[in-house]
Write a protein that holds these residues in place. Structure first.
Motif, PDB file in Angstrom:
ATOM      1  N   MET A  41      -3.361 -14.954   6.715  1.00 58.00           N
ATOM      2  CA  MET A  41      -2.347 -14.357   7.601  1.00 58.00           C
ATOM      3  C   MET A  41      -2.433 -14.987   8.989  1.00 58.00           C
ATOM      4  O   MET A  41      -1.415 -15.293   9.613  1.00 58.00           O
ATOM      5  N   LYS A  85       0.830  -1.208   0.000  1.00 57.94           N
ATOM      6  CA  LYS A  85       0.000   0.000   0.000  1.00 57.94           C
ATOM      7  C   LYS A  85       0.861   1.254   0.000  1.00 57.94           C
ATOM      8  O   LYS A  85       1.847   1.327   0.737  1.00 57.94           O
ATOM      9  N   LEU A 130       5.530 -10.000  11.886  1.00 56.60           N
ATOM     10  CA  LEU A 130       4.637  -9.669  12.999  1.00 56.60           C
ATOM     11  C   LEU A 130       4.814 -10.665  14.150  1.00 56.60           C
ATOM     12  O   LEU A 130       4.792 -10.286  15.320  1.00 56.60           O
ATOM     13  N   MET A 162      -0.960 -18.416   8.756  1.00 52.38           N
ATOM     14  CA  MET A 162       0.498 -18.350   8.587  1.00 52.38           C
ATOM     15  C   MET A 162       1.168 -17.989   9.915  1.00 52.38           C
ATOM     16  O   MET A 162       2.195 -18.580  10.294  1.00 52.38           O
ATOM     17  N   GLY A 179      10.332  -6.553   9.658  1.00 50.14           N
ATOM     18  CA  GLY A 179      10.351  -7.944  10.116  1.00 50.14           C
ATOM     19  C   GLY A 179       8.952  -8.517  10.221  1.00 50.14           C
ATOM     20  O   GLY A 179       7.964  -7.889   9.842  1.00 50.14           O
ATOM     21  N   TYR A 207      -9.031 -12.123   3.351  1.00 50.98           N
ATOM     22  CA  TYR A 207      -7.738 -11.444   3.458  1.00 50.98           C
ATOM     23  C   TYR A 207      -7.024 -11.843   4.758  1.00 50.98           C
ATOM     24  O   TYR A 207      -5.804 -12.061   4.772  1.00 50.98           O
TER      25      TYR A 207
HETATM   26  O1  PNS Z   1      -3.799  -2.738   7.874  1.00 52.80           O
HETATM   27  P1  PNS Z   1      -3.140  -3.731   6.945  1.00 52.80           P
HETATM   28  O2  PNS Z   1      -2.254  -3.002   5.959  1.00 52.80           O
HETATM   29  O3  PNS Z   1      -4.118  -4.619   6.262  1.00 52.80           O
HETATM   30  O4  PNS Z   1      -2.215  -4.657   7.867  1.00 52.80           O
HETATM   31  C1  PNS Z   1      -1.498  -5.756   7.320  1.00 52.80           C
HETATM   32  C2  PNS Z   1      -0.301  -6.096   8.218  1.00 52.80           C
HETATM   33  C3  PNS Z   1       0.650  -4.898   8.288  1.00 52.80           C
HETATM   34  C4  PNS Z   1      -0.815  -6.433   9.616  1.00 52.80           C
HETATM   35  C5  PNS Z   1       0.426  -7.330   7.615  1.00 52.80           C
HETATM   36  O5  PNS Z   1       0.827  -7.014   6.313  1.00 52.80           O
HETATM   37  C6  PNS Z   1       1.631  -7.792   8.448  1.00 52.80           C
HETATM   38  O6  PNS Z   1       1.451  -8.494   9.428  1.00 52.80           O
HETATM   39  N1  PNS Z   1       2.865  -7.357   8.065  1.00 52.80           N
HETATM   40  C7  PNS Z   1       4.078  -7.648   8.797  1.00 52.80           C
HETATM   41  C8  PNS Z   1       4.989  -8.624   8.037  1.00 52.80           C
HETATM   42  C9  PNS Z   1       4.502 -10.034   8.229  1.00 52.80           C
HETATM   43  O7  PNS Z   1       4.554 -10.615   9.296  1.00 52.80           O
HETATM   44  N2  PNS Z   1       3.992 -10.619   7.108  1.00 52.80           N
HETATM   45  C10 PNS Z   1       3.447 -11.945   7.115  1.00 52.80           C
HETATM   46  C11 PNS Z   1       2.005 -11.934   7.560  1.00 52.80           C
HETATM   47  S1  PNS Z   1       1.350 -13.566   7.661  1.00 52.80           S
END
Ligand code: PNS
Length: 177
Positions: A110, A49, A82, A113, A80, A106
């Motif tokens: 995540m 984004k 999350l 993962m 890095g 969406y």
């Molecule tokens: O508000 P958003 O942009 O939808 O948030 C998405 C976010 C920043 C939480 C996600 O992209 C993220 O966790 N990024 C950190 C890097 C990471 O761990 N990526 C793997 C996620 S499974």
């Protein structure tokens, strides 16, 4: 015999790009504070984004918007994964709001993962129906075309948003209605 009381604090992380924070975000964060001892709002940069506000501005708007909510801390994540940040701060879960099936599609990969990586759990809170249509991107688009987004973003955000988008004021109600 009574079991000894669990004294450890339960910390959750609410992650996002918050560009800018919306009323829907504030609602989810507020509700998360009821479930956890501490909620860390983690501001990340999402490379997918193009940000409208700098990281510093996003942090400031969050801090102002959440000033009256106890048990919340706002922090920047410099990069890095999350899951690594969550481990660092001792979080037991990630909290996310879910507005719709699109959010589910969406968020679910995540969440899975993150659990795959470190067993980190995600708690989904149902989005408040009043804010179902509210997202940072839609708010920016509507405000950019002169639409009224008051009430959809915290007061601390509205003036900054209009200034950033170069909008003098919103169109308000349609005359004659
Ligand atoms: O508000 P958003 O942009 O939808 O948030 C998405 C976010 C920043 C939480 C996600 O992209 C993220 O966790 N990024 C950190 C890097 C990471 O761990 N990526 C793997 C996620 S499974």
């Amino acid at each position: 015999m009574t079991e000894p009381r669990e004294t450890s604090r339960h910390i959750a992380v609410c992650p996002g790009s918050f560009d800018p924070v919306t009323a829907g975000h504030v609602d989810v964060i507020r509700r998360a504070t009821v479930l956890f001892d501490e909620v860390v709002v983690a501001v990340l940069t999402n490379p997918a984004k193009q940000a409208t506000f700098t990281l510093e501005e996003r942090l400031e708007m969050l801090r102002e918007s959440l000033a009256d909510v106890p048990g919340v801390r706002v922090d920047a994540v410099s990069g890095g994964l999350l899951v690594d940040y969550c481990r660092q701060v001792g979080a037991v879960a990630v909290v996310k709001g879910l507005r719709s099936g699109t959010d589910f599609a969406y968020e679910m990969p995540m969440a899975l993962m993150n659990r795959h990586l470190t067993d980190l759990e995600t708690v989904f809170l149902p989005g408040e129906p009043r804010f179902e249509h509210v997202s940072s991107s839609l708010v920016k688009e509507v405000a950019g075309h002169g639409g009224d987004v008051s009430g959809l973003v915290p007061d601390a955000v509205l003036a900054r948003l209009l200034a950033r988008l170069g909008v003098v004021g919103h169109t308000g109600t349609v005359p004659g209605r």
